[in-house]
Design an enzyme around this catalytic site. Structure first.
Site, short mmCIF file in Angstrom:
data_model
loop_
_atom_site.label_atom_id
_atom_site.label_comp_id
_atom_site.label_asym_id
_atom_site.label_seq_id
_atom_site.Cartn_x
_atom_site.Cartn_y
_atom_site.Cartn_z
N CYS A 1 3.81 -4.95 -1.63
CA CYS A 1 4.46 -4.35 -0.49
C CYS A 1 5.57 -3.04 -1.04
CB CYS A 1 5.10 -5.16 0.51
SG CYS A 1 6.51 -4.65 1.44
N CYS B 1 9.15 -3.53 0.16
CA CYS B 1 9.68 -4.59 -0.45
C CYS B 1 10.27 -4.25 -1.90
CB CYS B 1 8.87 -5.88 -0.74
SG CYS B 1 7.97 -6.28 0.89
N CYS C 1 1.82 8.15 19.63
CA CYS C 1 1.43 9.11 18.45
C CYS C 1 2.35 10.03 17.73
CB CYS C 1 0.17 9.89 18.89
SG CYS C 1 -0.22 11.48 18.19
N CYS D 1 1.67 13.89 18.34
CA CYS D 1 2.04 14.16 19.76
C CYS D 1 3.51 14.59 20.01
CB CYS D 1 1.33 13.30 20.82
SG CYS D 1 -0.43 12.77 20.39
#
Length: 390
Positions: free
Chosen positions: A53, A56, A176, A179
């Site tokens: 990750c 992380c 979104c 958007c």
């Protein structure tokens, strides 16, 4: 450490082997986790993480520093809960992504810590005065905000089109990002166009997560999608219209958009494009398969594509190695990507005869031929494992 190395000779080193992490309480299994909660009187801040990750890895140095600063009064602990054996813990403490921070007092879970950009001082300040995460104020839907844009529904869409001979429609989803970025320009353009008696057209919008019938009718698969309607008939899809000035300029002189750019799948490359239906079957035939899970609109994906193609060219003659791409926005591919652990774009997974082995999180740019060295390493490991088995 030896067990981890033997399972993955080229994997990331254990967090506990970092000398800077000496004050972190590293928990290896569920038994030790339960024991820590039961016997530790000091408050505990537990970081549930996955070794691959990126967030992380970015937070570990701050977490380590904070552990040193509060040593003796508080316990900062870390536990890799990515393996399936810890699914019970993840469900119990609502671990839906990495990292997840849980605060305990006398073995009882109280709060989540949700500042994922925190420095050491932020963690120290919070643990000395822990508070539950602030409730986020629900976002007011665009259709309920004061706006000059006409917000259409499944029920009034056709009627509106009949009444307005020239309409630009933005099909969007509230979540979104693109958007949201476009919305202020669209609002400003609507303010000018929709209130002008001599306007060349009006601006409207449809939330296709609510009004699905209209979205399905016009095959909306990405957001935002801007379409131009003339006398109730769809004329053009206009991906180039994103700013106020371009919207106003185009409506004053409507022209067919430039031909769409050829999609990645349509280009002749050595990358194999697969879908949910043939994903497993295609990978089973390859000893080494590197899969790029992507979305066509994703800028990071677009940057990575040329390097992925270049790397695929290096191995095009080797039938045992494949560079594979999956468009997560198409049909059933969305469910496939979720099943394969895709939480962001692009995600790169390595498979051996169809079996998932690891995530690739290395270089994606010009400084290396994308993944070439890693593939060679994996090929070497495979040869080494063959000798070992023999």
């Amino acid at each position: 450490s030896m067990v981890v190395f033997l399972k993955d000779p080229l994997g990331a080193p254990l967090w506990e082997e970092d000398p800077e992490a000496k004050d972190i309480n590293h928990v290896d299994n569920e038994k030790d986790f339960r024991k820590l909660l039961k016997k530790e009187d000091r408050p505990i801040l537990m970081m549930f993480y996955a070794p691959w990750c990126g967030v992380c890895k970015r937070m570990m140095p701050a977490f380590q520093q904070a552990a040193t600063e509060v040593k003796g009064n508080y316990v900062l602990a870390g536990m890799n809960v990515h393996p399936a054996e810890f699914d019970g813990i993840k469900q119990e403490y609502n671990v839906r992504g990495y990292p997840t921070f849980c605060y305990f007092e006398k073995g009882k879970f109280l709060y989540h810590f949700e500042n994922y950009g925190a420095a050491a001082k932020d963690i120290v300040e919070w643990i000395k005065n822990p508070l539950p995460p602030q409730q986020k104020t629900p976002e007011v839907p665009w259709s309920e905000q004061e706006s000059a844009v006409f917000h259409l529904t499944d029920e009034n869409f056709d009627k509106f089109m009949k009444e307005n001979p020239s309409v630009l429609v933005m099909f969007y989803a509230p979540w979104c990002g693109h958007c949201k970025k476009m919305k202020p320009d669209y609002d400003e353009a609507a303010e000018i166009l929709n209130k002008d008696k001599d306007s060349p057209g009006v601006l409207a919008a449809v939330d296709t997560t609510v009004h699905k019938a209209v979205g399905d009718r016009y095959h909306i698969s990405g957001f935002p999608t801007v379409k131009y309607f003339e006398n109730g008939e769809e004329r053009y899809t206009l991906p180039q219209l994103r700013t106020k000035d371009k919207i106003i300029e185009w409506l004053h002189n409507p022209q067919a958009p430039p031909p769409p750019e050829q999609s990645w799948e349509e280009k002749q490359t050595s990358v194999v494009h697969v879908n949910a239906e043939d994903f497993k079957e295609s990978l089973k035939k390859k000893k080494h398969a590197l899969v790029m899970f992507y979305a066509p609109w994703c800028p990071h994906c677009k940057n990575a594509v040329p390097h992925f193609i270049t790397a695929a060219e290096l191995f095009k003659e080797d039938r045992k190695i494949a560079y594979v791409a999956v468009d997560c926005t198409k049909g059933q591919n969305h469910d496939l990507c979720k099943q394969e652990g895709v939480e962001g774009y692009p995600t790169f997974n390595y498979y051996n005869y169809g079996k998932y082995i690891e995530k690739y999180s290395g270089d994606r740019g010009d400084s290396k031929l994308f993944l070439k060295d890693r593939i060679k390493e994996l090929v070497s490991i495979s040869s080494w494992e063959k000798k070992k088995e023999a």
